[in-house]
Design an enzyme around this catalytic site. Sequence first.
Site, PDB file in Angstrom:
ATOM      1  N   ASP A 125     -14.718  -0.184   8.058  1.00  0.00           N
ATOM      2  CA  ASP A 125     -14.407  -0.423   6.642  1.00  0.00           C
ATOM      3  C   ASP A 125     -14.649  -1.878   6.287  1.00  0.00           C
ATOM      4  OD1 ASP A 125     -13.657   0.292   4.063  1.00  0.00           O
ATOM      5  OD2 ASP A 125     -11.512  -0.024   4.427  1.00  0.00           O
ATOM      6  N   VAL A 153       3.277  -5.842   3.114  1.00  0.00           N
ATOM      7  CA  VAL A 153       3.036  -7.059   3.889  1.00  0.00           C
ATOM      8  C   VAL A 153       3.848  -8.175   3.235  1.00  0.00           C
ATOM      9  CG1 VAL A 153       1.337  -8.711   4.730  1.00  0.00           C
ATOM     10  CG2 VAL A 153       0.715  -6.303   4.505  1.00  0.00           C
ATOM     11  N   GLY A 157       0.833  -1.195   0.000  1.00  0.00           N
ATOM     12  CA  GLY A 157       0.000   0.000   0.000  1.00  0.00           C
ATOM     13  C   GLY A 157       0.864   1.240   0.000  1.00  0.00           C
TER      14      GLY A 157
END
Length: 476
Positions: A135, A26, A21
Site C-alpha cells: 500500500d 494514534v 481510523g
Amino acid sequence: MNSNGRTRVGKYEVGRTIGEGNFAKVKFARNVETGESVAIKILDKDKVLKHKMIGQIKREISTMKLIKHPNVIQMHEVMASKTKIYIILEFVTGGELFDKILNHGRLKEDEARKYFQQLINAVDYCHSRGVYHRDLKPENLLLDSDGVLKVSDFGLSALSPQVQENGLLYTTCGTPNYVAPEVINDKGYDGSKADLWSCGVILYVLMAGYLPFDDSNLMELYKKISKANFTCPPWFSTSAKKLIKKILDPNVKTRITIAEVMETEWFKKGYEPPSFEKTNISLDDVDTVFDESMVIFFCLITKYRKMSFNLSEDCCFQWQNPGNLVIERKEGRPMLMNAFQLISTSQGLNLSSLFEKHMGVVRRQTRFTSKCPAEEIISKIEEAATPMGFDVMKHNYKMKLQGSKTGRKGHLLVATEVFEVAPSLYMVELRKSKGDTLEFNKFYKNLSTSLKDIVWRTDASNEGAENECPQAKLYE
C-alpha cells in the site's frame, strides 16, 4: 499521574490524538524516563476480534519488528492490556509527503530523486527481510524534522510465509491509483514487482503534481492501468521519462527490477547509501500480545494491588518487561497542552503553520482558539452541529459528531477535543475520523460560521467588537 489528568500507559504519558481510523487511534505520548516523544497506536481488542483482524495485526507487528531501517518508521515496543493493544512507534514531525505536494505543488527533479532514492532504499530492505508493503502511496510516506523520508502503515503488508509455492501473492489490496495491473487481474502477483510499480507512480506524482492514472470511473481507471495509458509532462528529463516507463511497464516479465533501478544513471546521481546496523530479530514473542491467559494473570495481580494501594483502572502486560502497568484516570478537565506539545501540532515544528490559513488545500483536520470556558465551547459546538443533522456524543471535553446522511464514503464522523494551552485560553481541534475529506471541509465551513461568537480573534479588526469572546483567525 499528574494534576491535569493525563493518561499513563506504562512509562508513557499519553497526550492528544494525532490520527484515527476504524479500528485504532494514534496518540502523541512522551517517555517519562527519557523525555522522548513517541506515537502510540491503540487498538481495541473487541473490534479486532469482531472483525477477525488478529492475523493482520500480528503481521503488522511482526513486520515492524523485522524492519529496522532509517527510512522506515521504527516500532519501539508492544504492550497489551485486557482490552487494548498498544504499539509504541517513532514520532515524526514533518507530516506526510502528500501534504508537501498539496502545499507546494510538484517537486523539482533533484528533490523528487532524493525522496525516491530513500523510498527505494526502504522498499529494497523490506523485500530482503521478506516483507512486501502493498500500500505504498505518498500518504504513507512521512518526513521527520530533517526531511528524511519514513515509510509507514504496514497494515496491508505481507510476509514471506504468505507467498504461495509458485512465488506469488493472491490477496488484492492497495489504493486503486497506485496498484499494479497484475494485482487488479487477480491471477497472482510478485510482491516486489507490485511494490516497485507503486514506487513508480509515487515518483511520477512527486515530479508532476498529479497522478499518471486517474478516472472517476473505477473500471476505466483499471483499463488505463492495465494498458499503462499515461504520458509524461514535458518538464520531465529524458532519463526520468525513460526510467518511469520502465517501472510502469504492465508486462511483469519485462518490467525493470529494483536492483536494475539502482544501477541507472538517473538514480545514482547524488545517491548516498543508508548507514545502519543489521540485527537478527526473533518473532517468537509476537503471540504473547494476544495471550489472554497471561494478560488475565497480570490483571489479577493488579486487582490485588489496587486493593492494597488504591491504583486505578487498567493493567498492562508488556512482552519486553512483564508486569508493567497501565494506569488510566478519567479526565475531569481539558487536557493541558504545554509549549512543546503545542508546537508538535505544527508540521515540521514550523510555527507559521499554526497561524496561517493555507487557502485551497483540502484538510482532514483544523483548529481554532477560544477564550470562552471549555464547557461553553462544547455546548456551542453541540448547538451548531445538531441543526446540521449531526448526532452528538460527549465524553468530558471530547465529542463525536456523527452525520445522519450517507456521503460519498459513508457517514461523516468528526472527532472534536478541547485542549487548555494557557489559563483561560483553549485550542479546539476538529478531525475527520470517517467519511469524505471534501464533505468534512464543507461541514467545517458551515460550523465555523455558527461559532464566530466564541472564537478568539487576534488581528486589528477585533477592535470595537461587542462579543465577549470575539472571532479569531483560524489556523491549520
